[in-house]
Design an enzyme around this catalytic site. Structure first.
Site, PDB file in Angstrom:
ATOM      1  CB  SER A 127      -0.847  -0.028   1.271  1.00  0.00           C
ATOM      2  OG  SER A 127      -1.385   1.236   1.525  1.00  0.00           O
ATOM      3  CE1 TYR A 152      -3.890  -2.453   5.852  1.00  0.00           C
ATOM      4  CE2 TYR A 152      -3.437  -0.098   5.657  1.00  0.00           C
ATOM      5  CZ  TYR A 152      -3.667  -1.324   5.073  1.00  0.00           C
ATOM      6  OH  TYR A 152      -3.651  -1.429   3.704  1.00  0.00           O
ATOM      7  CE  LYS A 156      -1.586  -4.396   3.473  1.00  0.00           C
ATOM      8  NZ  LYS A 156      -1.829  -5.708   2.859  1.00  0.00           N
TER       9      LYS A 156
END
Ligand code: UDP
Length: 343
Positions: A127, A152, A156
């Site tokens: 992302s 979160y 990644k």
């Protein structure tokens, strides 16, 4: 013989659109999902579009024994596209252990089994969150990674590092990391689209649910940013374009065209749009007025980001085909179909 491709998170938003593109290119497609943020009805949508049926197994990717058993049964897979992950930024702040456990353990088990069964290729969904608030726009893949703003985002970054470290030393293993910007829209058929469970976190599903009357009003998070209309700017990409980027990445690996064992690409359009531009474009293409209010800024939101997509265009030979207008029309068509709203 057609290549066998596993998609984790296969009934999710991007996974399901990628499954359609793969089936249409005659790959043999294997989907796994635990339905934590998707519905089994997605499988019918995929079948309606392609007239083909992917193999499906309900699988909890953090369950070591279950994952080992799955790979024992499917040891002849050619490649894996790994989407399955928890992705709600706010929830990750509330429940960091859930996010670290789910997103990291599932990746480790997947990699362990890929190595054990000699499955050599991985496409991973990363992302643009790894760039944080960028120093320079558009953002290139070489831009520095910034400290993550949420658990979160950190999952990644950690996942990228795990895959990079493995690819450095593991023979017969190559990966491509795709850093997505903001996927929106739905399949133009209207048979599959974004289907968040509960209150949507993301802008476009919140817009379509407001248009459908499921939500009273759209809340725009801040109009005092340093942007032309004061609202944040993102690079919104049609989900079908994003799905096709996965096919391009996969085929680069399958054809052994990759130059290093782990390559990274931005997947966006290269253009930024503000929240208000998205709202007004939605209103225009769908001929309606959307109720909205301006609220406070949302914690952790970056002011503006858009991608430099030159690397993907040149090396993956991929470029987006759909416009923002297409995406917002398709998103509304999907929401209407799903809710049985007649136009
Ligand atoms: N946004 C908003 N209202 C919403 C959801 C999102 O104003 O209900 C804004 C958010 O502040 C950001 C943009 O829309 O500027 C995109 O947010 P989204 O959550 O879709 O993606 P993100 O870029 O945060 O991953």
């Amino acid at each position: 013989m057609s290549k066998k491709i596993l998609i984790t998170g296969g009934t999710g938003y991007i996974g399901s659109h990628t499954a359609v593109e793969l089936l249409q290119k005659n790959y043999e497609v294997f989907l796994v999902d635990n339905f934590s943020n998707s519905h089994s009805s997605v499988l019918q949508g995929i079948k309606k579009i392609t007239s083909k049926e992917p193999h499906f197994t309900k699988l909890e990717l953090t369950d070591k024994e279950a994952v080992a058993a799955y790979f024992e049964d499917h040891h002849d897979l050619d490649a894996v596209i790994h989407f399955a992950a928890l992705k709600a930024v706010g929830e990750s702040v509330e429940k960091p252990l859930l996010y670290y456990y789910n997103n990291i353990v599932s990746l480790l088990l997947l990699l362990e089994n890929m190595i054990a069964y000699n499955i050599p290729y991985l496409v991973f969904s990363s992302s643009c969150t790894v760039y944080g608030e960028p120093d320079k726009l558009p953002i290139k893949e070489t831009a520095p990674i910034k400290p993550a703003l949420s658990p979160y985002g950190n999952t990644k970054q950690i996942s990228e590092e795990i895959i990079l470290d493995l690819a450095k030393v593991q023979e017969n293993f190559s990966a491509i990391l795709l850093r997505y910007f903001n996927p929106i829209g739905a399949h133009p058929s209207g048979f599959i689209g974004e289907l968040p469970i509960g209150i949507p976190n993301n802008l476009v599903p919140y817009i379509t649910q407001t248009a459908a009357g499921v939500r009273d009003v759209l809340h725009i998070f801040g109009d005092d940013y340093d942007t032309p209309d004061g609202t944040c700017i993102r690079d919104y990409i049609h989900v079908v374009d994003l799905a096709r980027a996965h096919i391009a990445a996969l085929e680069r690996l399958l054809n052994n065209e990759n130059e290093t064992s782990c390559e990274i690409f931005n997947i966006g359009t290269g253009r930024g749009h503000s929240v208000l531009e998205i709202v007004h474009t939605f209103e225009k293409v769908n001929n309606m007025i959307l109720p909205y209010v301006i609220d406070d800024r949302r914690e952790g939101d970056v002011e503006k980001v858009w991608a430099d997509t030159n690397k993907a265009q040149k090396i993956l030979n991929w470029k987006p085909q759909f416009s923002i207008e297409d995406a917002l029309r398709d998103a509304w068509q999907w929401e209407k179909n799903y809710r049985g709203i007649k136009s």
